[in-house]
Every structure is written in C-alpha cells, then in structure tokens.
Scaffold this motif. Sequence first.
Motif, short mmCIF file in Angstrom:
data_model
loop_
_atom_site.label_atom_id
_atom_site.label_comp_id
_atom_site.label_asym_id
_atom_site.label_seq_id
_atom_site.Cartn_x
_atom_site.Cartn_y
_atom_site.Cartn_z
N PRO A 1 0.84 -1.20 0.00
CA PRO A 1 0.00 0.00 0.00
C PRO A 1 0.88 1.25 0.00
N TYR A 2 0.32 2.35 -0.44
CA TYR A 2 1.11 3.58 -0.59
C TYR A 2 1.77 3.99 0.72
N LEU A 3 1.05 3.89 1.83
CA LEU A 3 1.59 4.30 3.13
C LEU A 3 2.81 3.47 3.50
N TRP A 4 2.75 2.14 3.29
CA TRP A 4 3.87 1.28 3.62
C TRP A 4 5.05 1.53 2.68
N LYS A 5 4.75 1.84 1.44
CA LYS A 5 5.82 2.13 0.50
C LYS A 5 6.58 3.38 0.91
N VAL A 6 5.85 4.40 1.35
CA VAL A 6 6.49 5.63 1.83
C VAL A 6 7.30 5.35 3.09
N LEU A 7 6.75 4.56 4.01
CA LEU A 7 7.45 4.22 5.24
C LEU A 7 8.74 3.45 4.95
N SER A 8 8.75 2.65 3.91
CA SER A 8 9.96 1.89 3.58
C SER A 8 11.13 2.78 3.22
N TYR A 9 10.85 4.01 2.76
CA TYR A 9 11.93 4.92 2.39
C TYR A 9 12.68 5.47 3.60
N VAL A 10 12.16 5.22 4.80
CA VAL A 10 12.82 5.69 6.02
C VAL A 10 14.06 4.87 6.33
N PHE A 11 14.04 3.59 5.99
CA PHE A 11 15.11 2.68 6.39
C PHE A 11 16.14 2.49 5.28
N PRO A 12 17.42 2.63 5.59
CA PRO A 12 18.47 2.32 4.60
C PRO A 12 18.43 0.87 4.13
N SER A 13 17.99 -0.04 5.00
CA SER A 13 17.96 -1.46 4.65
C SER A 13 17.03 -1.73 3.48
N THR A 14 16.02 -0.90 3.28
CA THR A 14 15.12 -1.10 2.15
C THR A 14 15.89 -1.11 0.84
N PHE A 15 16.80 -0.17 0.68
CA PHE A 15 17.57 -0.07 -0.56
C PHE A 15 18.84 -0.92 -0.48
N GLY A 16 19.42 -1.03 0.71
CA GLY A 16 20.64 -1.80 0.86
C GLY A 16 20.44 -3.28 0.59
N CYS A 17 19.34 -3.84 1.12
CA CYS A 17 19.07 -5.27 0.90
C CYS A 17 18.79 -5.56 -0.57
N ARG A 18 17.98 -4.70 -1.20
CA ARG A 18 17.67 -4.92 -2.61
C ARG A 18 18.93 -4.79 -3.47
#
Length: 397
Positions: A332-349
């Motif tokens: 959902p849009y809210l969770w997608k925005v919240l994922s941008y808070v954590f470096p791990s979101t981009f680091g893991c991918r």
Amino acid sequence: MANKTTYLGQWIRETFNIFVEELRMVVRDNGVMLIFCFAGLVYPLLYNWIYGYGVVDEMPVAVVDNSQGSYSRRYIREVDATREVAIAYDCVSMAEARELMEQQKVHGIIYIPADFDRKLNLMEQATVSTYADMSTFLYYKNMTVATNKVMLDEVHAIQAERYAAAGYTGQDATQLIEPVQYDEYLQYNPAISFTMFFVYMAMMMILQQVMFYGSSTLAGTLREEGRSFTQHATSGGMGRIVMGRGFAYYLIFIVLGVYGTLLVPTLFHLPVHCDWTAMLVLLLFYVADIIFFSFTWSSAITKRETVLVLLLFVTPIAVFLTGFTWPESQFPYLWKVLSYVFPSTFGCRAYMTLSMSGSLDAIAPEIRALTIQTGVYFLLASLAARIENRIHLAIAK
C-alpha cells in the motif's frame, strides 16, 4: 587565508579528537562491544549455519486417498517421485494423519476426496487438499511446490488423454495443450533455496540493526549519566561532531560489512556474482547511510534499556519493508512511503541484485536512494546534535 587555514586545521583537529574519543567510548562499553562483536560477527555465521542450504529434501508426508482410483493413485506416485516430499504413510482417515503430524512423524498431509476420480471421468473439476506443518516455512514451501508441480503435470496428462480420445494426437495435441512451450530454469536459485532469499537480506539488515542498537545503547548510557556527545566540540560546530563520530563507526562497519557480505557467503559457498570492488562501493554508500540514520534516531534514546524494546518492535517492520516477505509492488502507498525511512530497504535490494548480476549499473537506483538518504540523515543528525547541545548548555547553567 591564515584564518581559513586556522579554521580548517581546528576543524580537522576537533574531528579527529571526536573520532578518537568515540572509539574509546565504544571499546570501554562492554554492552556495545558485545553487540558489535557478537551480533556483527556471530549472527552472519549463525544464520547461515541454521538454514544450511535452505532446502528440505524428501519431507515425510501422509496421504489420505478416499478415492482409490487410477487418477488418485497416479497423482500420489508422482508426488512421491518429487524431490521435495516423500509419501511416508498411507492413512485411512484424517484423524490418523493428524495424529502422525502431532507426533512429528510427518510434516504434511495430502487429502484426496472420494469423488476425485469420478469428477475427472465426468470432466468436472476435482480438488486435492493439502495441510502443512507451519513450524518452519520450508515445510509449507515443499508441500506447495511438490503438489502444484504434479497438479500441472496431471492436468496436461488428462488433457492429452481427452484430446487423444477426440482424435488429436502427436503435434496437434501438443499445440492444443501447450501452445507456447517453455523451459523453466531459475538461473540464480535453481533449488529454490530459502537461504538464497533470506541470507542476502539478513546480511545487510544485521549491519543496520547492529549499528543502530550499538550507537543507541551508547547514547542512552551517556544521557543517563548527564553527559553529551556535543561537549567534545570546543567551538560548537555540530558538523564535526557528526563527522568525527561517523568516522569511528565507519572504520568498524566497513570491516563488518566486508566480513558479512563477502567472507561469510564465501565460507558457506553462496553465489556472489560480482567483483569485491563492486561490493565495496555498495558498502561505502550503505555504511555511511546507516551511520547517520542511527545518529538521527538515537537522538531520541534517553535510557539504555529503551534499545531492547525497539529491537523487538522495529526489526520485523524493517524486514517486511525490504520486500523479502511481500513484494514491494504490492505495498500500500503508506507502507511504500514508510519503507523509504530505512536504509535497509535499498541496501538489501542492492545487495541481492549485485550478488546476482555483478553490475553496479543494475543497482544505480538504489545507490542514488542511499546517497539522498545519507545527505538527509546527515543534516538531521547535525540538527539533533545542535538541539542536544543547547539543552546540555542550558542544564549546565
């Protein structure tokens, strides 16, 4: 010119002094050293050792065949022939099968209803029910993969029989059953190993969580004692405090990062299809991001024990937001925005993509996101340090 030289020299000296002081505090704090050494060094080994190759072969299951027809018997034989499961017990009732599962003699049940063959002979839709032991995801995965593969093969076999009865044979029947032929080959994970999904995410997540909980523990200790990081800057510059402290952790976590992302996968023979220099480039961006991320959010930590509460609350959320357990495209849009808070979101991918492709071009979007996050968190960490400095000076007066 002399003033600029003097200012630059003072900036470098204070930054270096803060760097040395931060290292001293880290080394002297037994709790922080335990987090860095145990979690940073032992967890990567522990996760790989627990999950092993990430596959379970010949998982014992029970079957309840109330149909006892040719189709049901063929279905059971083909399921038994798969790598994932083995038919260990042929039960006469679901009660007997449930008892076997409760005794841990089987980890799944296949139930074939009495009308299975009759419906297929009448060209109606038939059903097969499966039940899996959910004590581990691997049992559920094995049951699902084995039964679904056999189901698809059975559908094709039944279609071939019906087309043959209607007069279609050979190439004509093949084109009707499967108009577009394909060969299934999973290039990077042919065994569908759970380790391949989990460990790559875990390695980067460990770095973020260890950095955050270690630095937050130290921050909580200082504030409990009425001290502050900002007291080390004699001229009040907050940027040098953040940079000086950051260099101390950068030195530690680059080493932990190389250990977790390159050495540990090599020890456990996990495929990493990239040069070590490419992985180092990713770590340079990711480590800087997690450091300033930790500095920003640790500014809210006032007690050492608070870190343990956050550990239980934040970690599952951060893992979920990486897209490991649920596809990011379905957020959902809210969770997608919240994922941008954590470096791990981009680091893991980025780590998973780099491990598979070996190309820095493939992770360019993640590198850009990590760079933006680093800049934002550096400014926020400097602002938090300035606010803390003013509060500390006000209390001192």
